[in-house]
Enzyme design. Structure first.
Site, PDB file in Angstrom:
ATOM      1  N   LYS A 254       0.801  -1.218   0.000  1.00 56.20           N
ATOM      2  CA  LYS A 254       0.000   0.000   0.000  1.00 56.20           C
ATOM      3  C   LYS A 254       0.841   1.278   0.000  1.00 56.20           C
ATOM      4  O   LYS A 254       0.466   2.286  -0.604  1.00 56.20           O
ATOM      5  CB  LYS A 254      -0.949  -0.007   1.198  1.00 56.20           C
ATOM      6  CG  LYS A 254      -2.173  -0.910   1.015  1.00 56.20           C
ATOM      7  CD  LYS A 254      -3.116  -0.765   2.193  1.00 56.20           C
ATOM      8  CE  LYS A 254      -4.473  -1.398   1.898  1.00 56.20           C
ATOM      9  NZ  LYS A 254      -4.391  -2.820   1.616  1.00 56.20           N
TER      10      LYS A 254
ATOM     11  N   GLU B  29      -2.603   7.039   7.800  1.00 53.25           N
ATOM     12  CA  GLU B  29      -3.279   7.799   6.758  1.00 53.25           C
ATOM     13  C   GLU B  29      -4.444   8.566   7.390  1.00 53.25           C
ATOM     14  O   GLU B  29      -5.015   8.126   8.398  1.00 53.25           O
ATOM     15  CB  GLU B  29      -3.803   6.822   5.705  1.00 53.25           C
ATOM     16  CG  GLU B  29      -4.254   7.412   4.399  1.00 53.25           C
ATOM     17  CD  GLU B  29      -4.563   6.286   3.402  1.00 53.25           C
ATOM     18  OE1 GLU B  29      -3.711   6.008   2.546  1.00 53.25           O
ATOM     19  OE2 GLU B  29      -5.635   5.677   3.504  1.00 53.25           O
TER      20      GLU B  29
ATOM     21  N   ARG C 135      -6.861  -7.777 -10.144  1.00 50.27           N
ATOM     22  CA  ARG C 135      -7.588  -9.009 -10.448  1.00 50.27           C
ATOM     23  C   ARG C 135      -9.015  -8.650 -10.833  1.00 50.27           C
ATOM     24  O   ARG C 135      -9.396  -7.477 -10.800  1.00 50.27           O
ATOM     25  CB  ARG C 135      -7.620  -9.923  -9.218  1.00 50.27           C
ATOM     26  CG  ARG C 135      -8.162  -9.197  -7.979  1.00 50.27           C
ATOM     27  CD  ARG C 135      -8.379 -10.112  -6.809  1.00 50.27           C
ATOM     28  NE  ARG C 135      -8.622  -9.409  -5.576  1.00 50.27           N
ATOM     29  CZ  ARG C 135      -9.780  -8.868  -5.211  1.00 50.27           C
ATOM     30  NH1 ARG C 135     -10.836  -8.932  -6.024  1.00 50.27           N
ATOM     31  NH2 ARG C 135      -9.921  -8.249  -4.054  1.00 50.27           N
TER      32      ARG C 135
END
Length: 445
Positions: free
Chosen positions: A116, A200, A293
């Site tokens: 991430k 974050e 995906r």
């Protein structure tokens, strides 16, 4: 076109991929665990191979067994579906080094977006909006508290190697940060083998909006509309719809352009999703993660855009052009997906069991992608998802009306089932208004 395809997955997604493969004349090969031998996807494949016991580490995540199955059946390509090995860069490389076609993005793109922090940094460099946060792992509590002080509380504490809503916690002050940091770090080490943590900004009221992308064989990246995914429990999606009721044409243009930049930044090929958080107060959005995906919720995009995304995946993997004109994509109507899970409809606790009754709804604008039939058993070894109920209509109101009727007609007995929750949701004024956020389910409970 690919001539033979091994589907390295199970349940509804394996069945769904097999359906498209057979429609295209592609020989479909299933792999299954001992526990799944009686499921429909095994019977519907042209050939099936047992790859191990119920434990997914010994079957669906058993790389050696899956490659042996591909070799013994003469498979030309492998489609990983979602979950299991679908975002495993090493598996993708191994498949290709074995001389097989990988139906998915390149291993380098998977690896780049799997972390991430690295993904955030790549997106920021590409001009994709990212929320204020750390640009490197918070190595210890001192670093985490310093980062949080700079960002401002509340903050989200996230596992850098996590995904699918796992490995996350919210801290509203330094004491909360200390507790969440240790909790998330331990969880990340246990689940992902990587305890890296990022800090974050946390948005108390936020919507979860994502964009479907498709990296074409000729190198172009196409954005195929957005999906709203804000109906969640414990950061796990329950309902998805397209188009998002929160997105107007101008905001949509910004979303799609950012998603294309995200794909181009990692030379993306095949299907993927750029997930974002949308602040409804300001219409600002921020990159969350990229799922490298096919998504669980891909059917709503298929119904709105008239595209079979699995077929397009196979075409990209084979080096073929898409069946649609990327310059002439147009949304038509509205679609909603409900995830039918074997779980308690109040507390959302899994409740596996033998299925004594299974009767699917039908009719105009109703599609069911299911992994089970009556007589099958939902076991404790895998995800609780039993089926996806997807409805479509000329507009959101018609789609909701069809969803209500379909939920009422869907009969499941044996395992616990969350259908009653959807009956409640589809009468909820906040959901019906379209003005809802990720805390909707919490408010309902």
């Amino acid at each position: 076109m690919i001539e033979s395809l091994l589907v390295a997955n199970r349940g509804e997604i394996a069945r769904r991929i097999i359906r498209t493969a057979k429609r295209l004349g592609v020989r479909a090969i299933a792999v299954h665990s001992e526990a799944d031998a009686d499921l429909p996807f095994v019977a519907e494949a042209d050939e099936a191979v047992c790859v191990g016991p119920a434990n997914p580490a010994l079957s669906y995540r058993n790389v050696e067994a899956i490659l042996d199955a591909a070799k013994s059946t003469g498979a030309q390509a492998i489609h990983p579906g979602y979950g299991f090995l679908s975002e495993n860069a090493d598996f993708a490389r191994t498949v290709e080094s074995s001389g097989l076609i990988w139906v998915g993005p390149g291993a380098d793109a998977i690896a780049a977006m799997g972390d991430k922090i690295n993904a955030r940094n790549l997106m920021a460099a590409a001009g994709v909006p990212v929320a204020p946060g750390t640009t490197e792992p918070a190595a210890d509590l001192t670093a985490a508290t310093a980062a949080a002080a700079g960002i401002g509380y509340p903050v989200m504490v996230k596992a850098a190697a996590g995904g699918g809503g796992m490995g996350m916690g919210v801290a509203t002050d330094e004491a909360g940060l200390r507790a969440e940091y240790d909790k998330v770090r331990a969880f990340a080490e246990r689940m992902f083998g990587d305890g890296s943590v990022l800090i974050e900004r946390y948005f108390p009221r936020v919507r979860h909006v994502e964009v479907q992308i498709l990296g074409l064989a000729d190198g172009r990246v196409v954005a195929i509309g957005e999906r709203e995914c804000s109906v969640q429990r414990r950061n796990q999606k329950l309902v998805e719809e397209s188009p998002s009721p929160a997105v107007d044409p101008q905001l949509r243009e910004r979303f799609l352009a950012a998603a294309v930049r995200a794909g181009e930044a990692v030379n993306y090929r095949n299907a993927g999703t750029v997930e974002c958080l949308l602040d409804p107060a300001t219409n600002e959005f921020f990159f969350l993660e990229m799922n490298t995906r096919l998504q669980v919720e891909h059917p709503v995009t298929e119904l709105v855009y008239g595209i079979d995304l699995v077929a397009e995946q196979l075409r990209v993997a084979a080096g073929l052009a898409p069946t649609f004109d990327p310059a002439a994509l147009a949304a038509r109507g509205h679609a909603i997906e409900l995830r039918i899970n074997a779980e308690d409809p109040k507390r959302f606790i899994p409740g596996p069991g033998a299925i004594s009754t299974w009767s699917e709804p039908a009719g105009e604008g109703v599609r069911v992608d299911s992994g089970y039939v009556a007589g099958n058993t939902v076991t404790q070894f895998y995800d609780s998802l039993m089926a996806k109920l997807i409805v479509s209509g000329a507009d959101r109101a018609e789609a909701i009306a069809r969803a209500k009727a379909a939920v009422a007609a869907f009969e499941v007995a044996g395992p616990k089932c969350n259908l009653p929750f959807f009956a409640e949701l589809l009468e909820n004024p906040e959901f019906l208004s379209g003005d809802y956020d990720t805390a909707l389910v919490t408010r309902m409970r």
